[in-house]
Design an enzyme around this catalytic site. Structure first.
Site, PDB file in Angstrom:
ATOM      1  N   GLU A  81       6.239  -5.834   8.546  1.00  0.00           N
ATOM      2  CA  GLU A  81       5.531  -5.320   7.357  1.00  0.00           C
ATOM      3  C   GLU A  81       5.970  -3.876   7.071  1.00  0.00           C
ATOM      4  O   GLU A  81       5.161  -2.951   7.114  1.00  0.00           O
ATOM      5  CB  GLU A  81       4.017  -5.348   7.612  1.00  0.00           C
ATOM      6  CG  GLU A  81       3.452  -6.724   7.874  1.00  0.00           C
ATOM      7  CD  GLU A  81       2.026  -6.671   8.435  1.00  0.00           C
ATOM      8  OE1 GLU A  81       1.463  -5.563   8.588  1.00  0.00           O
ATOM      9  OE2 GLU A  81       1.478  -7.740   8.741  1.00  0.00           O
ATOM     10  N   GLY A  86       5.912   0.633  10.574  1.00  0.00           N
ATOM     11  CA  GLY A  86       6.153   1.784  11.442  1.00  0.00           C
ATOM     12  C   GLY A  86       7.578   2.287  11.434  1.00  0.00           C
ATOM     13  O   GLY A  86       7.864   3.316  12.044  1.00  0.00           O
ATOM     14  N   HIS A  91       0.521  -3.415  14.805  1.00  0.00           N
ATOM     15  CA  HIS A  91       1.124  -2.273  14.099  1.00  0.00           C
ATOM     16  C   HIS A  91       1.103  -1.095  15.049  1.00  0.00           C
ATOM     17  O   HIS A  91       0.035  -0.623  15.442  1.00  0.00           O
ATOM     18  CB  HIS A  91       0.353  -1.946  12.817  1.00  0.00           C
ATOM     19  CG  HIS A  91       1.106  -1.019  11.906  1.00  0.00           C
ATOM     20  ND1 HIS A  91       1.555   0.216  12.314  1.00  0.00           N
ATOM     21  CD2 HIS A  91       1.514  -1.161  10.624  1.00  0.00           C
ATOM     22  CE1 HIS A  91       2.209   0.800  11.313  1.00  0.00           C
ATOM     23  NE2 HIS A  91       2.193  -0.017  10.274  1.00  0.00           N
ATOM     24  N   LYS A 145       0.817  -1.231   0.000  1.00  0.00           N
ATOM     25  CA  LYS A 145       0.000   0.000   0.000  1.00  0.00           C
ATOM     26  C   LYS A 145       0.846   1.275   0.000  1.00  0.00           C
ATOM     27  O   LYS A 145       0.406   2.313  -0.451  1.00  0.00           O
ATOM     28  CB  LYS A 145      -0.934   0.012   1.216  1.00  0.00           C
ATOM     29  CG  LYS A 145      -0.186   0.003   2.550  1.00  0.00           C
ATOM     30  CD  LYS A 145      -1.106   0.082   3.742  1.00  0.00           C
ATOM     31  CE  LYS A 145      -1.711  -1.231   4.136  1.00  0.00           C
ATOM     32  NZ  LYS A 145      -0.747  -2.245   4.651  1.00  0.00           N
TER      33      LYS A 145
HETATM   34  N1  PLP Z   1       1.005  -3.165   7.852  1.00  0.00           N
HETATM   35  C1  PLP Z   1      -0.232  -2.678   8.009  1.00  0.00           C
HETATM   36  C2  PLP Z   1      -1.293  -3.606   8.418  1.00  0.00           C
HETATM   37  C3  PLP Z   1      -0.506  -1.313   7.792  1.00  0.00           C
HETATM   38  O1  PLP Z   1      -1.744  -0.826   7.964  1.00  0.00           O
HETATM   39  C4  PLP Z   1       0.555  -0.467   7.389  1.00  0.00           C
HETATM   40  C5  PLP Z   1       0.336   0.964   7.170  1.00  0.00           C
HETATM   41  O2  PLP Z   1      -0.711   1.519   7.346  1.00  0.00           O
HETATM   42  C6  PLP Z   1       1.828  -1.038   7.193  1.00  0.00           C
HETATM   43  C7  PLP Z   1       2.027  -2.377   7.451  1.00  0.00           C
HETATM   44  C8  PLP Z   1       3.009  -0.225   6.765  1.00  0.00           C
HETATM   45  O3  PLP Z   1       3.372   0.675   7.725  1.00  0.00           O
HETATM   46  P1  PLP Z   1       4.671   1.582   7.570  1.00  0.00           P
HETATM   47  O4  PLP Z   1       4.617   2.216   6.234  1.00  0.00           O
HETATM   48  O5  PLP Z   1       4.588   2.537   8.672  1.00  0.00           O
HETATM   49  O6  PLP Z   1       5.855   0.685   7.706  1.00  0.00           O
END
Ligand code: PLP
Length: 409
Positions: free
Chosen positions: A266, A233, A193, A63
């Site tokens: 993630e 995160g 998360h 995403k």
């Molecule tokens: N995993 C989940 C379920 C998420 O909702 C998000 C971001 O919203 C992420 C991973 C990625 O987070 P980040 O870009 O802070 O590493």
């Protein structure tokens, strides 16, 4: 993960110099904003991850940025993918990624997506509530469930995930595991998360400790879990990442010392952020005088409905860099985006040297949640992405022609 075929050349692209060459040698007018994507930064991040968090397998959160060369590169590097929808799964499968490198990390999935996941053997998926549990039981009874618990950082660039996702770890988590077992479903692990751009590193420690308690309770009722997913995160800055990694490694050696639990994460922002620089230009200058002191309102050619959309979610921006040599005196200014929306305000009360129409401003670390959230509001074009690659990789050879010349032309 394997890095045997990767050679990394440390000299990443000098963006101000490249932009100046575009202006002075090629007469580029910068009419449209664009991104420069230095893909070697992604390899850099991959190598740093392997060095600092060797036990944790990253599953890139699709995403965050879906630029095809970025996804291809991550797939070639052998990491996994966190997909939040059926369409993201399709995109990742198209790169030849097998189901065992995908986790369906959305605690609420549509029927068609669950059926697709079942058909394609994408078994691992998160859940955090009874309703989803029963839906998965009905549509994909062989799924391997990962229970998402809530554990929010007090300080993060983007908070609020816990308001929507993650069950209460104290009581609800155990009840959900019991329910799953009574339905004959497999619960293989715990995920969380803490919030995107987490600045409160102790939250990871706390969340890992909490996960341990749930692992133990689950084992007591005969369900031995094998997967810990510490979510996303992470900030991509080297120092911040080293500090958070220290906390995470310490928590893992305290609470999950044995390798019989696989640990995944993630990361989205971590991989995508530093690779992208947004290049914009000033299209209007208005001067105002407050008590005799000049201040300026600049409009640039990219705004909140395009690359800067994540401002809507409360994220503070890093400062722009001015490409032209300027004198040192700085003035208070506001920076607006180009749409007619008065909410299209990017900066207020920052201090910059006096700018002129056609001055180029660059914004570094712009790859996270920028391109994916951009719209065509007011009829503005999506910013083009110009790739650059200074990495040799046996599977990426066909892309090595993305040199500085590709950007400049
Ligand atoms: N995993 C989940 C379920 C998420 O909702 C998000 C971001 O919203 C992420 C991973 C990625 O987070 P980040 O870009 O802070 O590493």
């Amino acid at each position: 993960m394997s890095d045997k075929s990767v050679t990394y050349y440390k000299d990443s692209l000098d963006i101000p110099d490249t932009v100046r060459t575009m202006q002075t040698v090629h007469g580029h007018n910068f009419e449209e904003p664009f991104y420069i994507c230095d893909l070697s930064e992604i390899v850099n991040k991959f190598i740093m991850w392997k060095r600092i968090l060797p036990r944790i397998i990253p599953y890139y959160a699709v995403k965050c940025n879906t630029y095809a060369p970025l996804l291809t590169m991550l797939a070639e590097l052998g990491i996994g993918f966190d997909c939040a929808s059926g369409n993201e799964i399709v995109k990742i499968q198209a790169l030849g990624v097998l189901p065992n490198r995908i986790v369906f990390a959305n605690p609420v999935k549509r029927t068609s997506e669950l059926l697709y996941a079942r058909k394609h053997g994408i078994k691992r998926m998160t859940f955090d509530n009874e309703c989803e549990l029963h839906r998965v039981k009905k549509l994909f009874p062989d799924a391997e469930l990962i229970l998402r618990i809530r554990c929010d950082a007090k300080k993060a660039w983007f908070r609020g995930l816990g308001e929507k996702y993650g069950c209460d770890p104290k009581i609800e988590a155990f009840e959900l595991i019991q329910s799953a077992l009574s339905l004959n479903m497999k619960v293989i692990g715990i995920s969380f998360h803490v919030g995107s751009g987490c600045l409160d590193y102790g939250t990871y420690f706390k969340a890992i400790a909490t996960a341990r308690k749930i692992f133990d309770l689950s084992e007591k009722i005969g369900n031995r879990m094998t997967l810990l997913d510490i979510g996303g995160g992470f900030i991509s800055d080297v120092q911040a990442f080293s500090e958070v990694a220290k906390v995470i490694n310490q928590a893992l050696s305290t609470f999950f010392p044995s390798n019989d639990v696989t640990v995944i994460a993630e990361p989205g922002r971590y991989f995508a952020s530093a690779a992208f620089t947004l290049v914009t230009k000033v299209i209007n200058v208005k001067e105002a005088r407050n008590n005799g002191k000049p201040s300026f309102a600049y409009t640039i050619n990219c705004g909140i409905h395009a690359g800067f959309r994540y401002l809507l979610f409360g994220r503070k921006l890093t400062r722009p860099e001015v490409i032209r040599e300027t004198n040192e005196e700085k003035y208070k200014c506001t920076i607006w985006g180009p749409t007619c929306d008065p909410a299209d305000k990017l900066y207020e009360d920052i201090r910059l040297p006096k700018l002129q129409v056609d001055d180029v401003l660059i914004f570094r670390n712009f790859g996270a949640y920028s391109t994916v959230l951009a719209t065509n509001f007011n009829g503005f074009e999506m910013a083009e992405i110009k790739p650059y690659l200074n990495v040799k990789h046996e599977n990426l050879n066909q892309q090595t022609e993305w040199d500085r010349q590709t950007i400049i032309q």
